[in-house]
Design a protein around this motif. Structure first.
Motif, short mmCIF file in Angstrom:
data_model
loop_
_atom_site.label_atom_id
_atom_site.label_comp_id
_atom_site.label_asym_id
_atom_site.label_seq_id
_atom_site.Cartn_x
_atom_site.Cartn_y
_atom_site.Cartn_z
N GLU A 18 -3.12 5.35 0.86
CA GLU A 18 -3.57 6.10 2.03
C GLU A 18 -3.20 7.56 1.83
O GLU A 18 -2.05 7.88 1.53
N VAL A 19 -4.17 8.44 1.97
CA VAL A 19 -3.94 9.87 1.79
C VAL A 19 -3.78 10.51 3.17
O VAL A 19 -4.68 10.41 4.01
N VAL A 20 -2.65 11.14 3.39
CA VAL A 20 -2.36 11.82 4.66
C VAL A 20 -2.23 13.31 4.37
O VAL A 20 -1.40 13.72 3.55
N ALA A 21 -3.06 14.11 5.02
CA ALA A 21 -2.99 15.56 4.87
C ALA A 21 -2.07 16.14 5.94
O ALA A 21 -2.19 15.79 7.11
N MET A 46 0.85 -1.19 0.00
CA MET A 46 0.00 0.00 0.00
C MET A 46 0.88 1.24 0.00
O MET A 46 1.77 1.37 0.82
N SER A 47 0.65 2.16 -0.93
CA SER A 47 1.43 3.38 -1.00
C SER A 47 0.80 4.47 -0.14
O SER A 47 -0.37 4.37 0.26
N THR A 48 1.58 5.50 0.12
CA THR A 48 1.12 6.62 0.93
C THR A 48 1.26 7.90 0.14
O THR A 48 2.34 8.20 -0.39
N LEU A 49 0.18 8.64 0.03
CA LEU A 49 0.18 9.94 -0.63
C LEU A 49 0.08 11.01 0.46
O LEU A 49 -0.92 11.09 1.16
N ILE A 50 1.13 11.81 0.59
CA ILE A 50 1.19 12.85 1.62
C ILE A 50 0.98 14.18 0.94
O ILE A 50 1.75 14.56 0.04
N VAL A 51 -0.07 14.89 1.34
CA VAL A 51 -0.46 16.14 0.69
C VAL A 51 -0.33 17.28 1.68
O VAL A 51 -0.89 17.22 2.79
N LEU A 52 0.42 18.33 1.32
CA LEU A 52 0.54 19.51 2.16
C LEU A 52 -0.64 20.44 1.87
O LEU A 52 -0.85 20.86 0.72
N LEU A 53 -1.40 20.76 2.90
CA LEU A 53 -2.53 21.68 2.73
C LEU A 53 -1.97 23.09 2.58
O LEU A 53 -1.29 23.59 3.49
N SER A 109 4.95 7.86 -1.61
CA SER A 109 5.92 6.86 -1.15
C SER A 109 5.32 5.48 -1.34
O SER A 109 4.21 5.20 -0.86
N ASP A 110 6.02 4.62 -2.05
CA ASP A 110 5.54 3.26 -2.29
C ASP A 110 5.80 2.34 -1.12
O ASP A 110 5.07 1.36 -0.92
N ASP A 111 6.87 2.62 -0.36
CA ASP A 111 7.21 1.75 0.77
C ASP A 111 7.00 2.42 2.12
O ASP A 111 7.31 1.84 3.16
N ASP A 112 6.47 3.65 2.13
CA ASP A 112 6.20 4.40 3.36
C ASP A 112 7.48 4.71 4.13
O ASP A 112 7.42 5.03 5.31
N ARG A 113 8.63 4.62 3.47
CA ARG A 113 9.91 4.90 4.13
C ARG A 113 10.72 5.96 3.41
O ARG A 113 11.44 6.72 4.04
N SER A 114 10.63 5.99 2.10
CA SER A 114 11.39 6.95 1.32
C SER A 114 10.50 7.53 0.23
O SER A 114 9.60 6.85 -0.28
N LEU A 124 7.22 13.28 4.83
CA LEU A 124 7.10 11.84 5.03
C LEU A 124 7.29 11.50 6.51
O LEU A 124 6.59 10.64 7.06
N ALA A 125 8.23 12.19 7.18
CA ALA A 125 8.41 11.98 8.61
C ALA A 125 7.18 12.44 9.38
O ALA A 125 6.76 11.80 10.36
N ALA A 126 6.56 13.52 8.94
CA ALA A 126 5.35 14.01 9.61
C ALA A 126 4.21 13.00 9.50
O ALA A 126 3.40 12.86 10.42
N ALA A 127 4.16 12.28 8.37
CA ALA A 127 3.09 11.28 8.20
C ALA A 127 3.21 10.14 9.19
O ALA A 127 2.24 9.43 9.44
N HIS A 128 4.40 9.94 9.77
CA HIS A 128 4.60 8.88 10.76
C HIS A 128 4.29 9.35 12.18
O HIS A 128 4.46 8.59 13.12
N SER A 129 3.86 10.59 12.30
CA SER A 129 3.56 11.14 13.63
C SER A 129 2.40 10.39 14.29
O SER A 129 1.50 9.86 13.62
N ARG A 130 2.42 10.34 15.62
CA ARG A 130 1.31 9.74 16.36
C ARG A 130 0.10 10.66 16.39
O ARG A 130 -1.00 10.24 16.76
N TRP A 131 0.29 11.89 16.03
CA TRP A 131 -0.82 12.85 16.04
C TRP A 131 -1.82 12.55 14.93
O TRP A 131 -1.45 12.08 13.86
N ASP A 132 -3.08 12.84 15.21
CA ASP A 132 -4.12 12.86 14.19
C ASP A 132 -5.04 14.02 14.53
O ASP A 132 -5.75 14.01 15.54
#
Length: 431
Positions: A53-56, A1-8, A27-32, A249-257
């Motif tokens: 997965e879309v992360v704003a 599963m890839s991750t799409l990180i979008v800056l608002l 990111s295809d591997d959620d790491r780089s 990408l590092a922000a997407a790994h945050s525990r915050w939601d």
């Protein structure tokens, strides 16, 4: 599963439309980072077979941070969504009106805008009676930015801050000092116990950040490539390079939601979000590395064990087949090609009995003997037809149902076909 990180984008409310460009990282591997670009919401890339997965990401300039001590009973039973399943099992899906009212009352004197116009989010694992971090941003701006993504069928599953302050004595998730932007508009993000502050980058801003940290040791500085030289000149020491894509990408790994209160999903959606977050934490967090290795070794051992067991069973079956084939060829040397050893052995035995004149269960005499034992006295057969181990008799049609059981006990099968009863050896029997 890839991750799409979008800056608002931190744009005025009226500027949002279907053509609004969004900076994004895929990111295809959620790491780089795999791809880093800017595009309208409808042109944002979507993942392949595994989905996306879309992360704003809410930019630092759009958030303010406040340290509060929540009164006891503020969270209640199930006040807000948290980033752990343990916490989620005790909470509902994203905040209660009571908690919202408590936050408005506590923050009213600290805010430049009316509390009703702001969106609040409480840190993960918040507890009653303890100091917690609360993030605040413009509610209508956040709603407009997310609406553009939703209209383009790229709804955000999580909302995270670009930077987040450390929880208590914990180290910040990002470096204490981050230099962003361009040489003409460089900014300094300072992260620490004071929260997150964003200042125009200068020697004075560096000195203020150092003073806020309360440490004599020079703070670690991370800079984007465009402002790295400027950061080294003002800091007087080497800095670490980091791109904006790596930062998001590092922000997407945050525990915050930040998807709390009106921006939280249904309880079902929240559960799957929490589950996905836990899976991501387990898969990526360094403290789970040993557990991941152990799980991998256990899975590999299971696979190897199953393969070894299957190989052993296959070898055993092959040995048994070889024994049967050898028994057939040694007992009946005339058999040169073994196709179905049991059937061929039975055929050879039948040929031997026939050559020696010995009776066989497939002979007419044996069938009539079995029929005589199965029929009641006084019954008379009117016709008998025998061919290739199958006997057809007439005169017992009325007794067909009563003959099946006694004949079956002697190894024969009987069935009614028209006015005849067909008798033959039962499959698998040796009459």
């Amino acid at each position: 599963m890839s991750t799409l990180i979008v800056l608002l984008p931190p744009l005025p409310l009226e500027s949002f439309s279907a053509a609004t460009p969004f900076d994004y990282v895929l990111s295809d591997d959620d790491r780089s980072p795999t791809r880093h670009d800017r595009a309208a919401a409808s042109l944002l890339p979507v993942g392949g077979k595994g989905g996306t997965e879309v992360v704003a990401v809410v930019p630092a300039q759009a958030l303010s941070w406040h340290r509060l001590e929540l009164p006891r009973g503020s969270l209640g039973r199930g006040a807000m969504a948290k980033a752990s399943l343990k916490a989620a099992s005790k909470t509902s899906s994203g905040g209660t009106p009571r908690l919202r009212a408590v936050l408005e009352g506590l923050l009213e004197d600290r805010l430049l805008e009316e509390p009703g116009e702001l969106h609040f989010a409480v840190q993960p694992d918040a507890r009653d009676g303890a100091a917690v971090w609360v993030a605040a941003c413009q509610r209508s701006w956040l709603r407009a930015a997310l609406a553009v993504l939703e209209a383009a069928k790229r709804p955000a599953t999580r909302i995270v801050p670009e930077f987040a302050p450390p929880d208590g004595d914990a180290a910040p998730e990002a470096a204490p000092l981050q230099v962003l932007g361009t040489p003409a508009h460089a900014q300094l993000a300072s992260i620490g116990a004071h929260g997150v502050s964003l200042l125009p980058f200068s020697a004075a801003a560096l000195a203020l950040a150092q003073a806020q940290a309360g440490s004599d040791e020079p703070l670690h500085v991370v800079a984007e490539p465009a402002v790295a030289q400027l950061a080294e000149e003002l800091a007087g020491r080497p800095v670490t390079l980091s791109t904006s894509a790596e930062r998001w990408l590092a922000a997407a790994h945050s525990r915050w939601d930040l998807a709390q209160f009106e921006f939280s999903g249904s309880g079902r959606n929240q559960f799957w979000k929490e589950l996905a977050q836990q899976a991501r934490t387990f898969w990526q967090a360094p403290q789970w590395r040993a557990a991941r290795w152990g799980l991998g070794v256990l899975a590999a051992a299971q696979v190897l064990g199953l393969n070894a067991w299957a190989w052993k069973e296959s070898s055993s079956l092959d040995n048994q087949r070889a024994v049967i084939r050898n028994t057939l060829t040694q007992t009946f040397p005339s058999v040169k090609l073994v196709v179905d050893a049991p059937v061929q052995m039975e055929r050879e035995l039948a040929n031997l009995r026939q050559a020696a004149g010995a009776p066989s269960g497939r002979d007419l005499e044996a069938m009539l003997g079995a029929l005589g034992q199965a029929t009641p006295p006084g019954m008379v057969l009117t016709a008998i037809d025998f061919n290739n181990g199958e006997a057809r008799v007439k005169g017992l049609e009325s007794q067909s149902g009563e003959l099946a059981g006694p004949l079956s006990a002697q190894g024969y099968a009987a069935r009614l076909e028209g006015d005849q009863i067909v008798i033959q050896p039962a499959p698998g029997s040796r009459p």
